[in-house]
Scaffold this motif. Structure first.
Motif, PDB file in Angstrom:
ATOM      1  N   PHE A  45       0.800  -1.217   0.000  1.00 18.62           N
ATOM      2  CA  PHE A  45       0.000   0.000   0.000  1.00 18.62           C
ATOM      3  C   PHE A  45       0.834   1.270   0.000  1.00 18.62           C
ATOM      4  CE2 PHE A  45      -3.194  -2.605   2.669  1.00 18.62           C
ATOM      5  CZ  PHE A  45      -3.701  -3.217   1.539  1.00 18.62           C
ATOM      6  N   SER A  46       2.034   1.218   0.539  1.00 22.85           N
ATOM      7  CA  SER A  46       2.850   2.420   0.677  1.00 22.85           C
ATOM      8  C   SER A  46       4.330   2.056   0.635  1.00 22.85           C
ATOM      9  CB  SER A  46       2.540   3.106   2.016  1.00 22.85           C
ATOM     10  OG  SER A  46       3.354   4.251   2.185  1.00 22.85           O
ATOM     11  N   ALA A  47       5.106   3.000   0.178  1.00 20.38           N
ATOM     12  CA  ALA A  47       6.564   2.852   0.229  1.00 20.38           C
ATOM     13  C   ALA A  47       6.999   2.897   1.690  1.00 20.38           C
ATOM     14  CB  ALA A  47       7.229   3.985  -0.554  1.00 20.38           C
ATOM     15  N   SER A  48       8.237   2.538   1.937  1.00 17.35           N
ATOM     16  CA  SER A  48       8.773   2.635   3.298  1.00 17.35           C
ATOM     17  C   SER A  48       8.957   4.108   3.649  1.00 17.35           C
ATOM     18  CB  SER A  48      10.112   1.914   3.400  1.00 17.35           C
ATOM     19  OG  SER A  48      11.113   2.640   2.701  1.00 17.35           O
ATOM     20  N   ALA A  49       9.031   4.388   4.939  1.00 18.94           N
ATOM     21  CA  ALA A  49       9.258   5.763   5.390  1.00 18.94           C
ATOM     22  C   ALA A  49      10.559   6.307   4.805  1.00 18.94           C
ATOM     23  CB  ALA A  49       9.275   5.828   6.912  1.00 18.94           C
ATOM     24  N   ASP A  50      11.578   5.477   4.745  1.00 21.20           N
ATOM     25  CA  ASP A  50      12.854   5.923   4.181  1.00 21.20           C
ATOM     26  C   ASP A  50      12.693   6.307   2.709  1.00 21.20           C
ATOM     27  OD1 ASP A  50      15.753   6.329   4.525  1.00 21.20           O
ATOM     28  OD2 ASP A  50      15.900   4.711   3.038  1.00 21.20           O
ATOM     29  N   GLN A  51      11.959   5.510   1.942  1.00 25.08           N
ATOM     30  CA  GLN A  51      11.733   5.831   0.528  1.00 25.08           C
ATOM     31  C   GLN A  51      10.918   7.115   0.383  1.00 25.08           C
ATOM     32  OE1 GLN A  51       9.905   2.028  -0.261  1.00 25.08           O
ATOM     33  NE2 GLN A  51      11.603   1.393  -1.585  1.00 25.08           N
ATOM     34  N   ILE A  52       9.896   7.265   1.203  1.00 22.30           N
ATOM     35  CA  ILE A  52       9.061   8.471   1.160  1.00 22.30           C
ATOM     36  C   ILE A  52       9.908   9.710   1.412  1.00 22.30           C
ATOM     37  CG2 ILE A  52       7.214   9.706   2.388  1.00 22.30           C
ATOM     38  CD1 ILE A  52       6.015   6.823   2.952  1.00 22.30           C
ATOM     39  N   GLY A  77       3.680  11.624   5.957  1.00 17.61           N
ATOM     40  CA  GLY A  77       2.965  11.825   4.707  1.00 17.61           C
ATOM     41  C   GLY A  77       3.591  12.972   3.957  1.00 17.61           C
ATOM     42  N   VAL A  78       3.137  13.190   2.737  1.00 18.30           N
ATOM     43  CA  VAL A  78       3.696  14.235   1.891  1.00 18.30           C
ATOM     44  C   VAL A  78       2.566  14.944   1.154  1.00 18.30           C
ATOM     45  CG1 VAL A  78       5.140  14.677  -0.141  1.00 18.30           C
ATOM     46  CG2 VAL A  78       5.893  13.025   1.578  1.00 18.30           C
ATOM     47  N   LEU A  79       2.628  16.267   1.104  1.00 19.18           N
ATOM     48  CA  LEU A  79       1.772  17.052   0.219  1.00 19.18           C
ATOM     49  C   LEU A  79       2.625  17.494  -0.957  1.00 19.18           C
ATOM     50  CD1 LEU A  79      -0.391  19.242   2.622  1.00 19.18           C
ATOM     51  CD2 LEU A  79      -1.079  17.229   1.307  1.00 19.18           C
ATOM     52  N   GLN A  98      -1.593  22.531 -11.661  1.00 21.87           N
ATOM     53  CA  GLN A  98      -1.190  23.526 -10.664  1.00 21.87           C
ATOM     54  C   GLN A  98      -2.273  23.826  -9.624  1.00 21.87           C
ATOM     55  OE1 GLN A  98      -1.489  24.044 -13.966  1.00 21.87           O
ATOM     56  NE2 GLN A  98      -2.301  26.074 -14.427  1.00 21.87           N
ATOM     57  N   ASP A  99      -3.491  23.337  -9.848  1.00 19.28           N
ATOM     58  CA  ASP A  99      -4.573  23.576  -8.901  1.00 19.28           C
ATOM     59  C   ASP A  99      -4.823  22.395  -7.961  1.00 19.28           C
ATOM     60  OD1 ASP A  99      -5.016  26.108  -9.951  1.00 19.28           O
ATOM     61  OD2 ASP A  99      -6.448  25.362 -11.430  1.00 19.28           O
ATOM     62  N   VAL A 100      -4.004  21.346  -8.120  1.00 16.38           N
ATOM     63  CA  VAL A 100      -4.213  20.110  -7.378  1.00 16.38           C
ATOM     64  C   VAL A 100      -3.004  19.835  -6.478  1.00 16.38           C
ATOM     65  CG1 VAL A 100      -4.515  17.615  -7.625  1.00 16.38           C
ATOM     66  CG2 VAL A 100      -5.620  19.172  -9.249  1.00 16.38           C
ATOM     67  N   VAL A 101      -3.288  19.421  -5.254  1.00 18.07           N
ATOM     68  CA  VAL A 101      -2.243  18.958  -4.338  1.00 18.07           C
ATOM     69  C   VAL A 101      -2.441  17.460  -4.150  1.00 18.07           C
ATOM     70  CG1 VAL A 101      -1.276  19.087  -2.009  1.00 18.07           C
ATOM     71  CG2 VAL A 101      -2.108  21.156  -3.124  1.00 18.07           C
ATOM     72  N   VAL A 102      -1.369  16.706  -4.324  1.00 16.68           N
ATOM     73  CA  VAL A 102      -1.432  15.266  -4.121  1.00 16.68           C
ATOM     74  C   VAL A 102      -0.998  14.959  -2.688  1.00 16.68           C
ATOM     75  CG1 VAL A 102      -0.541  13.021  -4.857  1.00 16.68           C
ATOM     76  CG2 VAL A 102      -0.917  14.828  -6.551  1.00 16.68           C
ATOM     77  N   PHE A 103      -1.789  14.142  -2.020  1.00 14.73           N
ATOM     78  CA  PHE A 103      -1.399  13.598  -0.723  1.00 14.73           C
ATOM     79  C   PHE A 103      -0.838  12.218  -1.018  1.00 14.73           C
ATOM     80  CE2 PHE A 103      -2.700  11.264   3.265  1.00 14.73           C
ATOM     81  CZ  PHE A 103      -1.714  11.812   4.061  1.00 14.73           C
ATOM     82  N   ARG A 104       0.443  12.042  -0.743  1.00 15.45           N
ATOM     83  CA  ARG A 104       1.101  10.783  -1.099  1.00 15.45           C
ATOM     84  C   ARG A 104       2.045  10.344   0.005  1.00 15.45           C
ATOM     85  NH1 ARG A 104       3.222  13.051  -6.224  1.00 15.45           N
ATOM     86  NH2 ARG A 104       2.600  11.003  -6.935  1.00 15.45           N
ATOM     87  N   GLY A 105       2.505   9.119  -0.139  1.00 15.21           N
ATOM     88  CA  GLY A 105       3.496   8.609   0.799  1.00 15.21           C
ATOM     89  C   GLY A 105       3.013   8.630   2.233  1.00 15.21           C
ATOM     90  N   PHE A 106       1.776   8.232   2.464  1.00 17.80           N
ATOM     91  CA  PHE A 106       1.229   8.254   3.815  1.00 17.80           C
ATOM     92  C   PHE A 106       1.418   6.886   4.452  1.00 17.80           C
ATOM     93  CE2 PHE A 106      -2.749   8.141   6.573  1.00 17.80           C
ATOM     94  CZ  PHE A 106      -2.139   8.798   7.622  1.00 17.80           C
ATOM     95  N   LEU A 107       2.037   6.897   5.609  1.00 15.04           N
ATOM     96  CA  LEU A 107       2.313   5.663   6.331  1.00 15.04           C
ATOM     97  C   LEU A 107       2.097   5.906   7.818  1.00 15.04           C
ATOM     98  CD1 LEU A 107       3.418   2.719   6.202  1.00 15.04           C
ATOM     99  CD2 LEU A 107       5.715   3.710   6.389  1.00 15.04           C
TER     100      LEU A 107
END
Length: 186
Positions: A45-52, A77-79, A98-107
């Motif tokens: 489901f998610s990369a490791s914290a180190d990868q993020i 997590g990352v915005l 440019q109008d979208v923020v991705v929430f990614r790398g959430f662990l």
């Protein structure tokens, strides 16, 4: 920055840069974030914290979020403004990157799962995205978007409860079905 309660515990989500006033405190927080580990089997489901964190350190447009529960680092997590993939944008009714923020790398750390951390973080995303727009000195973003694995039932439920709408699915490069979920924030 954004606070909430998850099943009678205090959960706080802040930008790393807002918490780390000097190099020493930043290094300590990064060590604690790198120690975040999901439960067995969640690596699909998610990369490791180190990868993020490595990806975030290599890209100045990725903003690291520190999730704390009862004062302890409980997740990362990352915005990522402007980081929406073609698969995401295709499902966002003509939204401009440019109008979208991705929430990614959430662990969420395995020791903090099942107590509302994910739901609290999902609920805090609109305020965090608004803060990010202010921080960048720009107009508000239109939406926050994320991708969640079809098999991540708890994640999909948490995002749905926070108001995210399922905008459709696609099959990723690993052959896994991913759902694009979005929330208007402007």
């Amino acid at each position: 920055m954004a606070s909430g309660t998850g099943r009678s515990t205090s959960i706080d989500v802040s930008f790393l840069d807002d918490l780390a006033g000097d190099a020493r405190s930043r290094a300590g927080l990064l060590r604690a974030l790198r120690d975040v580990t999901g439960a067995p089997g969640q690596d699909v489901f998610s990369a490791s914290a180190d990868q993020i964190l490595t990806l975030a350190e290599a890209d100045a447009d990725r903003y690291v979020l520190v999730v704390r529960r009862e004062g302890q680092v409980a997740g990362v997590g990352v915005l990522h403004p402007g980081g929406a993939s073609g698969e995401m944008l295709d499902r966002l009714d003509g939204a401009r990157p440019q109008d979208v923020v991705v929430f990614r790398g959430f662990l969420v750390d395995r020791h903090h799962q099942g107590v509302g951390v994910g739901s609290s973080v999902a609920a805090s995303l609109p305020a965090l995205v608004a803060h990010l727009a202010e921080r960048l000195g720009r107009e508000p973003f239109a939406s926050v978007v994320l991708v969640v694995d079809a098999d991540n039932v708890a994640g999909r439920r948490a995002y749905s409860r926070a108001g995210f709408a399922d905008r459709g699915a696609y099959v990723d490069a690993n052959g896994r079905t991913q759902h694009v979920m979005a929330l208007a924030v402007a």
